[in-house]
Enzyme design. Structure first.
Site, mmCIF file in Angstrom:
data_model
loop_
_atom_site.group_PDB
_atom_site.id
_atom_site.type_symbol
_atom_site.label_atom_id
_atom_site.label_comp_id
_atom_site.label_asym_id
_atom_site.label_seq_id
_atom_site.Cartn_x
_atom_site.Cartn_y
_atom_site.Cartn_z
ATOM 1 N N GLU A 1 -1.879 0.994 -4.726
ATOM 2 C CA GLU A 1 -1.573 -0.366 -4.270
ATOM 3 C C GLU A 1 -0.797 -1.048 -5.391
ATOM 4 O OE1 GLU A 1 -2.865 -2.446 -1.529
ATOM 5 O OE2 GLU A 1 -3.698 -0.718 -0.461
ATOM 6 N N CYS B 1 0.833 -1.213 0.000
ATOM 7 C CA CYS B 1 0.000 0.000 0.000
ATOM 8 C C CYS B 1 0.866 1.261 0.000
ATOM 9 C CB CYS B 1 -0.947 0.006 1.194
ATOM 10 S SG CYS B 1 -0.108 0.000 2.799
#
Length: 360
Positions: free
Chosen positions: A352, A318
């Site tokens: 991501e 992330c």
């Protein structure tokens, strides 16, 4: 696809491609988000005026002062959240037991159609709140939680059950209030399918660190003989165990350990009673693949050294910056053979990423 969404997506692709070029990855696989109504969670302040109240968010002006922004609709959030917002607001205005000194409203929606709403108050909540809340929950067919300092009232459940489809299989997931879940469910399904494709089929075992509620664990279990998943947060461990049982999966064990603790246990540096109590024998596993989805801070040095021992590393990130830093170590022993970007958070700088690394 609108030009504004395409432009922001192109900018992210360009940024990520340039940042990771030194590792000579294959072509970047790009997974788009719906342009609107993609977020399954939303949180709003409730702003009170002399004769009104409304949903609010804040932004900073040129002098760095907070400015209140009234929110009547929120196309970032799922359509079910947008449909519910005015109905709740009417109830708050009509009944002081529900609306008085209400501070925040948190929504947690699912593709399956369940909804959990948390109401946070700046006043003491007592039993008189419950009948009004229960009537509202029944009227709107939602799950409801009330919170004030030192108090928590749960009307029915404190979780929803999401249903995510991975290829031809549907998985049920318990998602608990205030626990982490992927906010963009449509993109999450794409991430799960990508991870399963990258994993390929193995007759050996999978190690998963930072498993959360088992989001990736469940579908990945179809690719391996056995899976050992680790997670430190108790609520996430309980949710993962609930999900394993709910989906009738019999080849997963969950260990309540941090990544650092697992590394110590696997290296024989420490013994953990939690492993014994869960009847987990590390020596019975034959891992050829490790899957990691770490927090924004990335992976510690000792765990990185552990990862270098496995044939394949599947890494969901992330935070591209900490992924980049971690790859400085992992690229010494592995090469990137799959590279993906998932647009979980459209119109923001957040990205991501996914990489499959295979031993050189």
């Amino acid at each position: 696809m609108t030009s504004s969404y395409q432009q922001q997506l192109d900018a992210k692709v360009e940024r990520i491609s340039a940042q990771f070029a030194e590792f000579n990855p294959p072509a970047l696989e790009v997974f788009e988000s719906p342009e609107n109504y993609y977020r399954m969670r939303a949180e709003f302040r409730i702003w009170h005026t002399e004769d009104d109240l409304f949903y609010a968010m804040f932004e900073r002006d040129a002098d760095n002062n907070k400015k209140v922004i009234r929110i009547d609709e929120f196309p970032v959030a799922d359509k079910s959240i947008n449909a519910l917002m005015p109905k709740l607001l009417s109830a708050f205005k009509a009944d002081s037991l529900l609306g008085a000194r209400l501070f925040e409203v948190h929504f947690l929606a699912t593709l399956k159609g369940e909804m959990l709403v948390s109401l946070i108050y700046h006043r003491h909540l007592d039993e008189s709140w419950e009948p009004a809340a229960k009537a509202l929950a029944e009227q709107l067919n939602i799950k409801l939680i009330g919170r004030s300092r030192g108090k928590k009232f749960v009307v029915s459940d404190e979780y929803v059950v999401e249903e995510l489809q991975v290829f031809d299989t549907k998985y049920q997931y318990q998602q608990i209030e205030s626990s982490f879940t992927q906010p963009n469910a449509e993109v999450c399904q794409k991430m799960l399918e990508w991870a399963c494709t990258a994993a390929t089929q193995s007759d050996k075992d999978l190690l998963e660190l930072y498993c959360g509620n088992g989001n990736f664990t469940l579908p990945l279990s179809t690719k391996f003989r056995r899976v050992l998943a680790t997670e430190l947060a108790k609520s996430s461990v309980y949710a993962a165990q609930w999900n394993i049982e709910k989906n009738n999966i019999d080849n997963i064990q969950v260990a309540r350990l941090s990544a650092e603790e697992f590394t110590q246990a696997y290296n024989g540096e420490r013994e953990f009673r939690r492993l014994q109590e869960a009847n987990i024998d590390l020596t019975s596993y034959e891992f050829d693949t490790v899957f990691v989805d770490p927090p924004r801070a990335g992976i510690d040095d000792a765990t990185l050294k552990l990862l270098q021992r496995f044939e394949r590393i599947l890494y969901i990130s992330c935070n591209p910056d900490t992924l980049y830093d971690n790859l400085q170590t992992l690229s010494q022993t592995h090469k990137i053979t799959k590279f993906a970007m998932f647009d979980q958070f459209p119109y923001t700088h957040h990205v991501e990423s996914g990489v499959l690394l295979e031993k050189i």
